[in-house]
Design an enzyme around this catalytic site. Structure first.
Site, PDB file in Angstrom:
ATOM      1  N   SER A   1     -12.352  -2.975   1.579  1.00 15.50           N
ATOM      2  CA  SER A   1     -12.310  -2.802   2.907  1.00 15.50           C
ATOM      3  C   SER A   1     -13.737  -2.831   3.831  1.00 15.50           C
ATOM      4  O   SER A   1     -14.557  -1.632   3.250  1.00 15.50           O
ATOM      5  CB  SER A   1     -12.232  -1.261   3.702  1.00 15.50           C
ATOM      6  OG  SER A   1     -10.214  -1.831   2.939  1.00 15.50           O
TER       7      SER A   1
ATOM      8  N   LYS B   1      -3.812   6.465   9.849  1.00 13.10           N
ATOM      9  CA  LYS B   1      -4.680   6.687   8.745  1.00 13.10           C
ATOM     10  C   LYS B   1      -4.995   8.524   8.966  1.00 13.10           C
ATOM     11  O   LYS B   1      -5.135   8.452  10.173  1.00 13.10           O
ATOM     12  CB  LYS B   1      -6.139   6.212   7.991  1.00 13.10           C
ATOM     13  CG  LYS B   1      -5.379   4.994   6.959  1.00 13.10           C
ATOM     14  CD  LYS B   1      -6.689   4.643   6.629  1.00 13.10           C
ATOM     15  CE  LYS B   1      -7.125   4.074   4.949  1.00 13.10           C
ATOM     16  NZ  LYS B   1      -8.298   3.239   4.276  1.00 13.10           N
TER      17      LYS B   1
ATOM     18  N   ARG C   1       0.924  -1.074  -0.114  1.00  5.80           N
ATOM     19  CA  ARG C   1      -0.129   0.098   0.032  1.00  5.80           C
ATOM     20  C   ARG C   1       1.179   1.577   0.371  1.00  5.80           C
ATOM     21  O   ARG C   1       0.926   1.191   1.000  1.00  5.80           O
ATOM     22  CB  ARG C   1      -0.506   0.185   1.212  1.00  5.80           C
ATOM     23  CG  ARG C   1      -1.892   1.193   1.206  1.00  5.80           C
ATOM     24  CD  ARG C   1      -3.042   0.938   2.137  1.00  5.80           C
ATOM     25  NE  ARG C   1      -3.240   1.550   3.303  1.00  5.80           N
ATOM     26  CZ  ARG C   1      -3.531   1.229   4.043  1.00  5.80           C
ATOM     27  NH1 ARG C   1      -4.801   0.813   4.591  1.00  5.80           N
ATOM     28  NH2 ARG C   1      -2.557   1.496   5.791  1.00  5.80           N
TER      29      ARG C   1
END
Lengths: 215, 215
Positions: A110, A139, A41
């Site tokens: 997700s 995040k 990612r």
């Protein structure tokens, strides 16, 4: 038809997550410690570098039987010969991605709440990441933490192979043991550990991963 | 085998470039004014919205015979049925992209200097964007402006269909007329114009586009 891989310990990383250490080193240690899937990612890395990183990871992981999943970029996954893509709620729809990747590659998505869980098409999607379980610094603008109970509920609702995600460490992984998920997804608890392999082992033990997985 | 389209006026836009006005409106006016290719460049838009925007553009442009090119995201281009991809120096290598898109879709790339021009593989790449010609506010960290002479030089070096790009307006487009490029790429001079169609016509006239294009 594709089979869902062993999800018991699912490592997510980008080149920047292993600051200071080459990511190959972190990944090899983590895999030796029991990581069973790796997701690349790399939101802030250009496509050219993402392809290069994905190819390096694929070359490391394939001989060890560990699948590589690429976050968001279906094209990067295809260019690197990855085993699947992970598509968040802002990424390409699973139906569009499935047309591009065919029937062999995995699609994960997700899920943060019941509404998103209801939107998962089990004909297209192979597994889900459910969370965030715990508060996380990973995040910028995280969804609210749903706790182990929230994970159990969404996992039952979706009815697909699932990993819990969000703030999981060796200290709290045991709280996920009864939630019905097949594994745990982890970033910093492994990437930022002095010994990624030992961190991976501790999370597996705490979760009871080796009691869940056949063999 | 694919043929390179009419590059005479090449509009680049993202959803944010037409602030206030729906981008369909800008594009239809621009196409009526002579835009012959449209590139969707939406670096800060999530993949899901990029696919949706690319599909909307494709539906607008296809009946008008205007090809749609998608910047950077090969997967978005494929999902939307676009006619090609534009790959900057940080984007996927043309060789990787060609494997994913096959032989029918176009590949364009960006060239800022002789080194990059030397790296263009004419077996894989169909056209190049050469620039920046003039100073431009379009990018945060632009390469140095190379002027019409620089464009002419790089265009000769590459030997592929080419558009000049960077700070081109109706007022300066005439300076590109003798450079050997097949067309001009424009963002703000059309997107930010009160009348995008009139702006497009003015740029075409100034460049002498209609003398270059057969028919």
């Amino acid at each position: 038809m594709r089979a869902c891989p062993d999800l018991s310990l699912y490592l997510i990383l980008g080149a920047a997550d292993t600051a200071g250490t080459p990511f190959e080193e972190v990944v090899l240690s983590a895999v030796a410690g029991g990581v069973s899937v790796v997701q690349l990612r790399d939101k802030h890395t250009c496509a050219r570098d993402q392809v290069a990183n994905a190819k390096r990871l694929k070359a490391l992981l394939a001989p060890r039987g560990v699948p590589l999943i690429v976050n968001d970029r279906v094209d990067v996954a295809l260019a690197a010969g990855a085993d699947g893509v992970h598509l968040g709620q802002d990424d390409m729809h699973a139906a569009d991605a499935r047309r591009l990747i065919g029937e062999e590659m995995l699609i994960g998505t997700s899920v943060h709440n019941a509404h998103e869980a209801a939107g998962v098409d089990p004909e297209l999607v192979d597994y889900v990441g459910i969370g965030p379980v715990f508060g996380t610094g990973s995040k910028a603008d995280p969804d609210p933490a749903i706790g182990p109970e929230g994970v159990a509920e969404l996992s039952r609702q979706v009815g697909l192979p699932a990993v819990a995600i969000g703030g999981i460490t060796g200290a709290n992984a045991g709280q996920l043991a009864g939630t019905g998920v097949d594994g745990l997804a982890v970033i910093s608890a492994i990437c930022h550990a002095d010994d990624p392999g030992a961190a991976a082992q501790r999370i597996r033990r705490s979760f009871g991963a080796d009691n869940l997985v056949a063999g």
